[in-house]
Design an enzyme around this catalytic site. Structure first.
Site, PDB file in Angstrom:
ATOM      1  CG  ASN A 110      -0.279  -7.200  -0.047  1.00 22.96           C
ATOM      2  OD1 ASN A 110      -1.626  -7.351  -0.391  1.00 22.96           O
ATOM      3  ND2 ASN A 110       0.174  -7.895   1.171  1.00 22.96           N
ATOM      4  CG  ASN A 141      -4.806 -12.997   6.238  1.00 22.48           C
ATOM      5  OD1 ASN A 141      -4.590 -11.999   5.478  1.00 22.48           O
ATOM      6  ND2 ASN A 141      -6.298 -13.017   6.681  1.00 22.48           N
ATOM      7  CB  CYS A 187      -6.605 -10.709  -1.393  1.00 15.10           C
ATOM      8  SG  CYS A 187      -4.861 -10.102  -1.203  1.00 15.10           S
ATOM      9  N   GLY A 188      -7.303  -7.567  -2.640  1.00 17.19           N
ATOM     10  CA  GLY A 188      -7.325  -6.781  -3.783  1.00 17.19           C
ATOM     11  C   GLY A 188      -5.929  -7.020  -4.595  1.00 17.19           C
ATOM     12  CG  ASN A 218     -11.317  -7.516   3.057  1.00 18.37           C
ATOM     13  OD1 ASN A 218     -12.017  -6.537   2.636  1.00 18.37           O
ATOM     14  ND2 ASN A 218     -10.035  -7.822   2.815  1.00 18.37           N
ATOM     15  CG  HIS A 272     -10.844  -2.560   4.823  1.00 18.88           C
ATOM     16  ND1 HIS A 272      -9.642  -2.638   4.692  1.00 18.88           N
ATOM     17  CD2 HIS A 272     -11.519  -3.653   4.214  1.00 18.88           C
ATOM     18  CE1 HIS A 272      -9.335  -3.740   4.150  1.00 18.88           C
ATOM     19  NE2 HIS A 272     -10.466  -4.038   3.480  1.00 18.88           N
ATOM     20  CG  ASN A 311      -8.217  -6.420   6.764  1.00 17.68           C
ATOM     21  OD1 ASN A 311      -7.112  -6.899   6.975  1.00 17.68           O
ATOM     22  ND2 ASN A 311      -9.250  -6.702   6.414  1.00 17.68           N
ATOM     23  CD  GLU A 361      -3.160  -6.766   4.283  1.00 19.70           C
ATOM     24  OE1 GLU A 361      -3.701  -7.870   4.466  1.00 19.70           O
ATOM     25  OE2 GLU A 361      -2.565  -6.426   3.388  1.00 19.70           O
ATOM     26  NE  ARG A 362      -9.795 -10.387   8.617  1.00 18.80           N
ATOM     27  CZ  ARG A 362     -11.168 -10.731   8.139  1.00 18.80           C
ATOM     28  NH1 ARG A 362     -12.206 -10.689   9.083  1.00 18.80           N
ATOM     29  NH2 ARG A 362     -11.440 -10.679   6.980  1.00 18.80           N
ATOM     30  CB  CYS A 381      -4.248  -3.421   2.490  1.00 24.17           C
ATOM     31  SG  CYS A 381      -5.460  -4.125   2.493  1.00 24.17           S
ATOM     32  N   GLY A 382      -5.106  -3.806  -0.817  1.00 21.22           N
ATOM     33  CA  GLY A 382      -5.913  -3.343  -2.117  1.00 21.22           C
ATOM     34  C   GLY A 382      -7.188  -2.959  -1.680  1.00 21.22           C
ATOM     35  CB  THR A 383      -9.936  -4.941   0.478  1.00 22.85           C
ATOM     36  OG1 THR A 383      -8.729  -5.436   1.306  1.00 22.85           O
ATOM     37  CG2 THR A 383     -10.019  -6.147  -0.879  1.00 22.85           C
TER      38      THR A 383
END
Ligand SMILES: N[C@H](CCC[C@H](N)C(=O)O)C(=O)O
Length: 305
Positions: free
Chosen positions: A39, A90, A99-100, A188, A190, A221, A239-240, A248-250
């Site tokens: 990512n 983004n 952002c993870g 954020n 999900h 997301n 992802e959004r 995607c970490g989160t």
């Protein structure tokens, strides 16, 4: 740097590029390309560079044909309350609350560059300060464990337009098909869906419909998960603001929380999330989430805008 805009002509599904006049200003900006589980983002040190028009710059530099290329741009800025502040955009120019994969790379950048050479770093984000514990190999950060904070389940705080105290396996219909969704915020929003092997999902087709679905007022997301066993999840993500990313970490954190809420995994135990770009280890304990994963520097450069 000459600017280009992407346009789909006459409703064509294919984007075309048009060169537009540059803004006339000539400013050289140093950047570092980094990724967490593939990512990838363009990182810009704002401790020693003044940047304007963050969103416009994010769109330019993220473009994989006329820019540097990435899922977005992350600005590393001074902070009055932490070692550094992360502002994440983004590739469509929208600013992300968290952002993870990005925060692990920010911790690496801050340590490796000498901004703050500490084993435990505090990074300010729009969803609060994240505590990052770095693992150093040969004098550089190789991996980071992040306290991602509390998983938020209340619909109005995610936000999603559902009644009740949480959204666990609730049915929605997208393109005429029913999906059971579980919604979680990691700062954020999900939407997590459990099912078969996500490699066989037409993500390009259905991803945008989830992102813009009527029950997700700030977009969302979306993670598609196959439960491999009670400690292992396989994940793809739309992802959004960036479309499909390699990780995607989160989203991995939200998916591990959703797996526990649905009884597929256990709180307090390591959950391995296998993404297209690598693997993250998540632990969900007492409402808080911990994430461990790599952070890699690919190259540095200077771009003239
Ligand atoms: N697209 C996300 C931000 C990036 C999150 C992802 N790259 C991560 O590693 O958490 C959003 O708009 O909420």
């Amino acid at each position: 740097m000459n600017q280009y805009v992407r346009k789909a002509e006459n409703g064509s599904p294919v984007d075309h590029y048009e060169r537009v006049a540059g803004n006339g200003k000539k400013q050289k900006i140093a950047f570092t390309k980094m990724h967490g589980c593939a990512n990838d983002y363009v990182y810009i040190n704002c401790f020693d560079q003044d940047i304007e028009n963050h969103a416009e710059l994010a769109v330019w530099l993220s473009d994989r044909h006329t820019g540097i290329g990435g899922d977005g741009v992350i600005f590393i800025c001074p902070s009055e309350i932490a070692d550094a502040k992360m502002r994440m955009f983004n590739l469509d120019g929208s600013e992300g609350m968290m952002c993870g994969n990005g925060v692990r790379c920010v911790a690496k950048f801050v340590y490796d560059s000498g901004i703050a050479r500490k084993d435990v770093l505090h990074i300010e984000t729009l969803s609060g300060i994240k505590i990052c514990r770095v693992t150093v190999e040969n004098g550089e950060v190789a991996a980071v464990t992040v306290d991602m904070g509390k998983a938020e389940l209340a619909p109005e705080k995610i936000p999603v337009l559902f009644d009740g105290e949480s959204v666990v396996s609730r049915e929605i219909e997208v393109l005429g098909e029913p999906y059971a969704v579980t919604c979680v915020s990691m700062g954020n929003p999900h939407c997590v869906i459990f099912g078969g092997d996500p490699d066989f999902i037409d993500l390009e087709k259905i991803g945008p419909y989830f992102e813009h679905f009527e029950k997700f007022p700030e977009r969302i997301n979306t993670e598609f998960i196959q439960v491999l066993d009670d400690h292992t999840l396989k994940m793809r993500v739309w992802e959004r603001g960036s479309g499909e990313t390699m990780a995607c970490g989160t989203g991995a954190c939200a998916s591990a929380v959703a797996a526990c809420l649905n009884g597929f995994c256990q709180k307090g135990e390591d959950i391995r999330v296998r993404l297209r770009g690598g693997e993250l280890v998540i632990r969900y304990t007492d409402e808080r989430v911990q994430m461990t994963g790599n952070a890699d520097t690919v190259f540095t450069g200077v771009v003239e805008i």
